[in-house]
Write a protein that holds these residues in place. Sequence first.
Motif, PDB file in Angstrom:
ATOM      1  N   PRO A 240       0.807  -1.230   0.000  1.00 60.20           N
ATOM      2  CA  PRO A 240       0.000   0.000   0.000  1.00 60.20           C
ATOM      3  C   PRO A 240       0.838   1.278   0.000  1.00 60.20           C
ATOM      4  N   TYR A 241       2.067   1.185   0.453  1.00 61.40           N
ATOM      5  CA  TYR A 241       2.918   2.378   0.563  1.00 61.40           C
ATOM      6  C   TYR A 241       3.807   2.588  -0.663  1.00 61.40           C
ATOM      7  N   LEU A 242       3.978   1.550  -1.462  1.00 63.86           N
ATOM      8  CA  LEU A 242       4.889   1.649  -2.606  1.00 63.86           C
ATOM      9  C   LEU A 242       4.127   1.975  -3.873  1.00 63.86           C
TER      10      LEU A 242
ATOM     11  N   ILE B 162       9.559   6.385   1.116  1.00 59.77           N
ATOM     12  CA  ILE B 162       8.305   5.779   1.560  1.00 59.77           C
ATOM     13  C   ILE B 162       7.605   6.693   2.566  1.00 59.77           C
ATOM     14  N   ILE B 163       8.406   7.336   3.423  1.00 57.27           N
ATOM     15  CA  ILE B 163       7.858   8.266   4.422  1.00 57.27           C
ATOM     16  C   ILE B 163       7.678   9.652   3.829  1.00 57.27           C
ATOM     17  N   LEU B 164       8.691  10.142   3.123  1.00 53.85           N
ATOM     18  CA  LEU B 164       8.659  11.526   2.622  1.00 53.85           C
ATOM     19  C   LEU B 164       7.543  11.777   1.623  1.00 53.85           C
ATOM     20  N   CYS B 165       7.233  10.775   0.810  1.00 56.98           N
ATOM     21  CA  CYS B 165       6.191  10.942  -0.206  1.00 56.98           C
ATOM     22  C   CYS B 165       4.796  11.091   0.416  1.00 56.98           C
ATOM     23  N   LEU B 166       4.663  10.768   1.683  1.00 55.66           N
ATOM     24  CA  LEU B 166       3.385  10.961   2.363  1.00 55.66           C
ATOM     25  C   LEU B 166       3.121  12.428   2.661  1.00 55.66           C
TER      26      LEU B 166
END
Length: 226
Positions: free
Chosen positions: A176-178, A220-224
């Motif tokens: 879900p995160y990729l 993965i974190i920054l793109c949120l």
Amino acid sequence: MLGTIVNTVAVIIGGSLGLILSSRFPKKLSDALMKALGLCTLLIGITGILKGENQLITIISMAVGTIIGELLDLDGRLNRAGLFIQSKFKGRDGRVSVAEGFVNASLLFCVGAMSIVGSLQSGLTGNNEMIFTKSLLDFTSSIIFASTLGIGVLFSAAPVFIYQGAIVLLAQWLAPYLTDSVVAEMTCAGSLIIIGLALNMLGITKLKVMNYVPAIFLPIILCLFM
């Protein structure tokens, strides 16, 4: 895990063939092949960084990732693993250390979009097509690498199995995160690291490339948020 197993075996078989061929190469030819491999690795890195869409994410990922890598001393840990292997197997005529072959091959085979996306496909759908394609590429590369970098390349099969196997097993949680954007930024950061590896292979720099590897996962974190 079938794709990961095939990829691991491909590196071992290809590396073994490279070692057989290496005995026929004079030092002058081995040195020339090493430079050629460095240039090819540089090409792979340059091609990959073009997939990035947000330079700020790449810059932050590399900065924070390097801090994490330095604090954890990832490069030192990987090199110590290589030196342990080297204590069991002598380098080939002093041309290149076992540790160098292990570290360089491990990074090249693991740092890339095909490792991530292919392993996700394998874990989520059982589709191993991309990993099989990567296996063929790694098989060819390991022949050339082992012929110049020596037996350390064979031992890079272990990080390949652990890294890709972990992604396969965690695929349900990671998927879900990729998103496409995340994978693009991860590919860009990974490709920058590959360029650093290429510069080391060409003898231009002596970068602690492994310490940059955490940068691959920070998008993965920054793109949120960006």
